[in-house]
Design a protein around this motif. Structure first.
Motif, PDB file in Angstrom:
ATOM      1  N   CYS A 121       0.823  -1.215   0.000  1.00 47.21           N
ATOM      2  CA  CYS A 121       0.000   0.000   0.000  1.00 47.21           C
ATOM      3  C   CYS A 121       0.860   1.270   0.000  1.00 47.21           C
ATOM      4  CB  CYS A 121      -0.892  -0.010   1.246  1.00 47.21           C
ATOM      5  SG  CYS A 121      -2.632   0.259   0.885  1.00 47.21           S
ATOM      6  N   ARG A 122       2.018   1.200  -0.593  1.00 45.43           N
ATOM      7  CA  ARG A 122       2.970   2.315  -0.489  1.00 45.43           C
ATOM      8  C   ARG A 122       2.509   3.584  -1.199  1.00 45.43           C
ATOM      9  NH1 ARG A 122       8.132  -0.369  -2.813  1.00 45.43           N
ATOM     10  NH2 ARG A 122       7.039  -2.181  -1.951  1.00 45.43           N
ATOM     11  N   TRP A 123       1.595   3.455  -2.163  1.00 43.49           N
ATOM     12  CA  TRP A 123       1.158   4.632  -2.917  1.00 43.49           C
ATOM     13  C   TRP A 123      -0.200   5.153  -2.444  1.00 43.49           C
ATOM     14  CZ3 TRP A 123       5.458   5.963  -4.577  1.00 43.49           C
ATOM     15  CH2 TRP A 123       6.354   5.090  -5.204  1.00 43.49           C
ATOM     16  N   ARG A 124      -0.635   4.760  -1.250  1.00 43.78           N
ATOM     17  CA  ARG A 124      -1.896   5.270  -0.705  1.00 43.78           C
ATOM     18  C   ARG A 124      -1.625   6.551   0.068  1.00 43.78           C
ATOM     19  NH1 ARG A 124      -5.203   4.375   4.130  1.00 43.78           N
ATOM     20  NH2 ARG A 124      -7.418   4.368   3.578  1.00 43.78           N
ATOM     21  N   SER A 125      -2.360   7.587  -0.257  1.00 44.22           N
ATOM     22  CA  SER A 125      -2.168   8.888   0.390  1.00 44.22           C
ATOM     23  C   SER A 125      -2.863   8.915   1.751  1.00 44.22           C
ATOM     24  CB  SER A 125      -2.741   9.992  -0.490  1.00 44.22           C
ATOM     25  OG  SER A 125      -4.162   9.922  -0.501  1.00 44.22           O
ATOM     26  N   PRO A 126      -2.546   9.871   2.616  1.00 42.05           N
ATOM     27  CA  PRO A 126      -3.222   9.973   3.928  1.00 42.05           C
ATOM     28  C   PRO A 126      -4.732  10.125   3.820  1.00 42.05           C
ATOM     29  CG  PRO A 126      -1.233  11.302   3.900  1.00 42.05           C
ATOM     30  CD  PRO A 126      -1.437  10.836   2.487  1.00 42.05           C
ATOM     31  N   THR A 127      -5.211  10.596   2.683  1.00 45.43           N
ATOM     32  CA  THR A 127      -6.656  10.744   2.507  1.00 45.43           C
ATOM     33  C   THR A 127      -7.312   9.483   1.953  1.00 45.43           C
ATOM     34  OG1 THR A 127      -6.330  11.674   0.284  1.00 45.43           O
ATOM     35  CG2 THR A 127      -6.419  13.222   2.141  1.00 45.43           C
ATOM     36  N   GLY A 128      -6.510   8.479   1.603  1.00 43.73           N
ATOM     37  CA  GLY A 128      -7.063   7.195   1.165  1.00 43.73           C
ATOM     38  C   GLY A 128      -6.991   6.928  -0.312  1.00 43.73           C
ATOM     39  N   GLY A 129      -6.681   7.915  -1.106  1.00 45.15           N
ATOM     40  CA  GLY A 129      -6.600   7.707  -2.548  1.00 45.15           C
ATOM     41  C   GLY A 129      -5.171   7.494  -3.012  1.00 45.15           C
ATOM     42  N   PRO A 130      -4.992   7.206  -4.299  1.00 44.08           N
ATOM     43  CA  PRO A 130      -3.640   7.024  -4.833  1.00 44.08           C
ATOM     44  C   PRO A 130      -2.878   8.343  -4.806  1.00 44.08           C
ATOM     45  CG  PRO A 130      -5.313   6.123  -6.318  1.00 44.08           C
ATOM     46  CD  PRO A 130      -6.033   6.949  -5.306  1.00 44.08           C
ATOM     47  N   MET A 131      -1.554   8.228  -4.642  1.00 43.07           N
ATOM     48  CA  MET A 131      -0.705   9.408  -4.712  1.00 43.07           C
ATOM     49  C   MET A 131       0.350   9.194  -5.795  1.00 43.07           C
ATOM     50  SD  MET A 131       1.553   9.082  -1.217  1.00 43.07           S
ATOM     51  CE  MET A 131       2.715   7.739  -0.934  1.00 43.07           C
ATOM     52  N   PRO A 132       0.991  10.243  -6.253  1.00 43.57           N
ATOM     53  CA  PRO A 132       1.989  10.096  -7.324  1.00 43.57           C
ATOM     54  C   PRO A 132       3.084   9.101  -6.937  1.00 43.57           C
ATOM     55  CG  PRO A 132       1.479  12.404  -6.947  1.00 43.57           C
ATOM     56  CD  PRO A 132       0.808  11.647  -5.842  1.00 43.57           C
ATOM     57  N   LYS A 133       3.496   8.280  -7.888  1.00 42.05           N
ATOM     58  CA  LYS A 133       4.531   7.280  -7.633  1.00 42.05           C
ATOM     59  C   LYS A 133       5.904   7.916  -7.759  1.00 42.05           C
ATOM     60  CE  LYS A 133       1.695   3.337  -9.024  1.00 42.05           C
ATOM     61  NZ  LYS A 133       1.591   2.127  -9.856  1.00 42.05           N
ATOM     62  N   GLU A 134       6.252   8.643  -6.728  1.00 47.49           N
ATOM     63  CA  GLU A 134       7.538   9.327  -6.681  1.00 47.49           C
ATOM     64  C   GLU A 134       8.337   8.832  -5.481  1.00 47.49           C
ATOM     65  OE1 GLU A 134       6.489  13.390  -6.449  1.00 47.49           O
ATOM     66  OE2 GLU A 134       5.761  13.524  -8.519  1.00 47.49           O
ATOM     67  N   GLY A 135       9.623   8.581  -5.688  1.00 46.51           N
ATOM     68  CA  GLY A 135      10.456   8.083  -4.593  1.00 46.51           C
ATOM     69  C   GLY A 135      10.090   6.652  -4.229  1.00 46.51           C
ATOM     70  N   HIS A 136      10.177   6.343  -2.935  1.00 41.89           N
ATOM     71  CA  HIS A 136       9.898   4.986  -2.459  1.00 41.89           C
ATOM     72  C   HIS A 136       8.482   4.829  -1.925  1.00 41.89           C
ATOM     73  CE1 HIS A 136      14.039   3.755  -2.966  1.00 41.89           C
ATOM     74  NE2 HIS A 136      14.454   4.784  -2.254  1.00 41.89           N
ATOM     75  N   GLY A 137       7.718   5.909  -1.831  1.00 43.92           N
ATOM     76  CA  GLY A 137       6.387   5.811  -1.262  1.00 43.92           C
ATOM     77  C   GLY A 137       6.444   5.607   0.245  1.00 43.92           C
ATOM     78  N   ASN A 138       5.343   5.158   0.818  1.00 43.66           N
ATOM     79  CA  ASN A 138       5.259   4.924   2.262  1.00 43.66           C
ATOM     80  C   ASN A 138       5.823   3.544   2.583  1.00 43.66           C
ATOM     81  OD1 ASN A 138       4.621   4.623   4.936  1.00 43.66           O
ATOM     82  ND2 ASN A 138       2.401   4.657   4.647  1.00 43.66           N
ATOM     83  N   VAL A 139       7.069   3.497   3.053  1.00 42.71           N
ATOM     84  CA  VAL A 139       7.721   2.204   3.306  1.00 42.71           C
ATOM     85  C   VAL A 139       7.087   1.460   4.468  1.00 42.71           C
ATOM     86  CG1 VAL A 139       9.919   2.982   2.352  1.00 42.71           C
ATOM     87  CG2 VAL A 139       9.470   3.277   4.790  1.00 42.71           C
ATOM     88  N   MET A 140       6.372   2.160   5.345  1.00 42.94           N
ATOM     89  CA  MET A 140       5.708   1.501   6.465  1.00 42.94           C
ATOM     90  C   MET A 140       4.429   0.793   6.038  1.00 42.94           C
ATOM     91  SD  MET A 140       7.973   2.096   8.580  1.00 42.94           S
ATOM     92  CE  MET A 140       7.220   1.207   9.930  1.00 42.94           C
ATOM     93  N   ALA A 141       4.057   0.962   4.765  1.00 42.77           N
ATOM     94  CA  ALA A 141       2.855   0.303   4.253  1.00 42.77           C
ATOM     95  C   ALA A 141       3.195  -0.833   3.300  1.00 42.77           C
ATOM     96  CB  ALA A 141       1.949   1.324   3.557  1.00 42.77           C
ATOM     97  N   HIS A 142       4.415  -1.356   3.397  1.00 42.46           N
ATOM     98  CA  HIS A 142       4.738  -2.574   2.651  1.00 42.46           C
ATOM     99  C   HIS A 142       3.812  -3.707   3.110  1.00 42.46           C
ATOM    100  CE1 HIS A 142       9.156  -1.428   1.445  1.00 42.46           C
ATOM    101  NE2 HIS A 142       8.251  -0.574   0.995  1.00 42.46           N
ATOM    102  N   ALA A 143       3.618  -4.699   2.275  1.00 49.29           N
ATOM    103  CA  ALA A 143       2.670  -5.779   2.576  1.00 49.29           C
ATOM    104  C   ALA A 143       3.011  -6.482   3.887  1.00 49.29           C
ATOM    105  CB  ALA A 143       2.658  -6.785   1.419  1.00 49.29           C
ATOM    106  N   VAL A 144       4.284  -6.711   4.158  1.00 44.61           N
ATOM    107  CA  VAL A 144       4.680  -7.396   5.392  1.00 44.61           C
ATOM    108  C   VAL A 144       4.327  -6.561   6.613  1.00 44.61           C
ATOM    109  CG1 VAL A 144       6.691  -8.116   6.762  1.00 44.61           C
ATOM    110  CG2 VAL A 144       6.500  -8.803   4.362  1.00 44.61           C
ATOM    111  N   GLU A 145       4.610  -5.272   6.570  1.00 41.32           N
ATOM    112  CA  GLU A 145       4.309  -4.393   7.703  1.00 41.32           C
ATOM    113  C   GLU A 145       2.804  -4.375   7.973  1.00 41.32           C
ATOM    114  OE1 GLU A 145       6.740  -3.094   9.385  1.00 41.32           O
ATOM    115  OE2 GLU A 145       8.375  -3.466   7.982  1.00 41.32           O
ATOM    116  N   ARG A 146       2.023  -4.323   6.922  1.00 39.60           N
ATOM    117  CA  ARG A 146       0.570  -4.313   7.087  1.00 39.60           C
ATOM    118  C   ARG A 146       0.076  -5.642   7.666  1.00 39.60           C
ATOM    119  NH1 ARG A 146      -2.814  -3.739   2.531  1.00 39.60           N
ATOM    120  NH2 ARG A 146      -4.348  -2.824   3.957  1.00 39.60           N
TER     121      ARG A 146
END
Length: 421
Positions: free
Chosen positions: A250-275
């Motif tokens: 879920c690395r490209w999910r924005s704080p508001t719940g929608g997709p965000m631009p795929k720039e950089g590494h995204g939210n690394v804390m939302a990798h599948a394993v972390e979730r």
């Protein structure tokens, strides 16, 4: 034993088809080191009946020699048990003509066989322990070489520095290097019997869970919230396997719940394993009648977002007691990054299976080979951390496997080797 029918009943109603293939245990960091390190040794040709006498000479000449350092190597070897390349180098025995000398016409093959049977090849020590000239002098002062007309024949061989980790490796080294004494153990990783038993226990179910992981990753990816990466957590402590959590990246999910631009590494804390780990924690709170919303963290995206995630998260099939993921197994479409590998370790998972190696970013594997399109392997660059089994440095260890599809194709080819999973 595994229960493929139970596994199938978990995914077939969802329209998911199991993958077909086999498990390959990951090598530990020390196993990889053991497979690569070699050194040179002295080998002395001795009359068979004098092998013990030569052993005494060597012990006297090298009092600091630790034979336990090369206890995996046969010390005294008959010619017929030498690897083919050493047979070619060491034959004929020293008292027969060698080199460019004219061969005696009366030396038959039977006579040569008798001569070879009358000698032994004695592994002296690694060459670093003594100079060639000093070894020659020590041998010349004691029987049987003190009265021999010709000097003792000192030869060289290259041998594995460390003990083999499997019977197959021992057999291969006995052909490639020097006869090996295998002791049916693995000093650098999980015992072979432990690996064999656990492989048999999960083999028939792995294809189901990796297919489920792929499906759940695909759902999140289809929403534009992450990459095509999925994870499944299974409880197999009873006779029937239970799916505890499934999650997608879920690395490209924005704080508001929608997709965000795929720039950089995204939210690394939302990798599948972390979730997945976060959802296991929330389920334990729920079944313990503690408000799971106490753990709600937008950063981890730890609430189910798709039909598959909600389907399994809603099941109260996890005991409230126990530390986080102890005794649980985790199946991942791709090898997890170093951060997620450490999260798996610290969460105390029991076993881990990865559907595809990520040699440039993955933290679990120790060797740096990667699979080719035709199903073979080739050398490659990689991190080589081997986080799954480093007991002298880390406070937990677990078994880990790589999965090889039966048709030798990547199940998910859209993920680049440089991506952190």
């Amino acid at each position: 034993m595994s229960t493929p029918d139970a596994a199938a009943s978990s995914i077939e109603p969802l329209g998911i088809v199991a993958r077909r293939g086999q498990l390959l245990p990951l090598k530990t960091k020390d196993e990889v080191r053991a497979a690569l390190e070699t050194y040179r040794v002295y080998v002395v040709e001795v009359p068979a009946k004098h092998a013990n006498a030569v052993k005494d000479v060597i012990q006297a000449a090298l009092p600091d020699l630790r034979t336990s350092d090369f206890g995996h190597l046969r010390r005294v070897v008959q010619f017929k048990f030498l690897p083919p390349h050493l047979q070619k180098t060491f034959s004929p025995p020293s008292r027969l003509p060698r080199g460019d000398e004219e061969e005696e016409p009366n030396v038959s093959e039977d006579a040569l066989a008798e001569e070879l049977d009358a000698v032994r090849f004695f592994l002296v020590s690694p060459t670093r322990y003594i100079q060639h000239a000093d070894l020659l002098l020590a041998l010349r002062q004691k029987p049987p070489f003190d009265i021999a007309a010709a000097p003792p024949r000192i030869l060289y061989a290259t041998v594995p520095a460390l003990a083999p980790t499997s019977a197959e490796q021992a057999a291969r080294w006995s052909i490639d290097y020097w006869p090996i004494a295998y002791k049916n153990t693995n000093p650098y990783g999980p015992h072979p019997s432990l690996v064999t038993r656990n492989t048999a226990e999960i083999q028939d179910e792995v294809g189901h869970w990796l297919a489920l992981a792929k499906a759940t990753g695909g759902q999140i990816c289809g929403l534009g919230l992450g990459e095509n990466i999925g994870c499944v957590v299974v409880d197999k402590t009873s006779s029937v396997s239970k799916v505890i959590a499934v999650t997608g990246d879920c690395r490209w999910r924005s704080p508001t719940g929608g997709p965000m631009p795929k720039e950089g590494h995204g939210n690394v804390m939302a990798h599948a394993v972390e979730r997945a780990i976060a959802m296991v924690a929330k389920k334990r709170l729920r079944v313990a009648r503690t408000d799971p919303n106490l753990l709600d963290r937008q950063l981890f995206c730890d609430s189910p977002l798709t039909d598959l995630e909600r389907h399994f998260f809603a099941m109260d099939n996890l005991l409230p007691n126990g530390y986080l993921c102890v005794d649980l197994d985790i199946y991942i479409t791709h090898e997890p990054c170093v951060m997620c590998s450490m999260a798996i370790l610290h969460s105390r998972f029991r076993r881990c299976v990865i559907g595809r190696r990520m040699p440039l970013t993955g933290g679990l594997s120790a060797d740096v080979t990667i699979k080719k399109d035709n199903g073979g392997i080739k050398p490659g660059n990689g991190l080589g951390h081997g986080i799954f089994w480093r007991p002298s440095e880390l406070n937990w260890k677990f078994l880990a496997w790589d999965w090889v599809d039966e048709d030798n194709t990547d199940a998910i080819s859209s993920i680049k080797d440089t991506m952190h999973v």
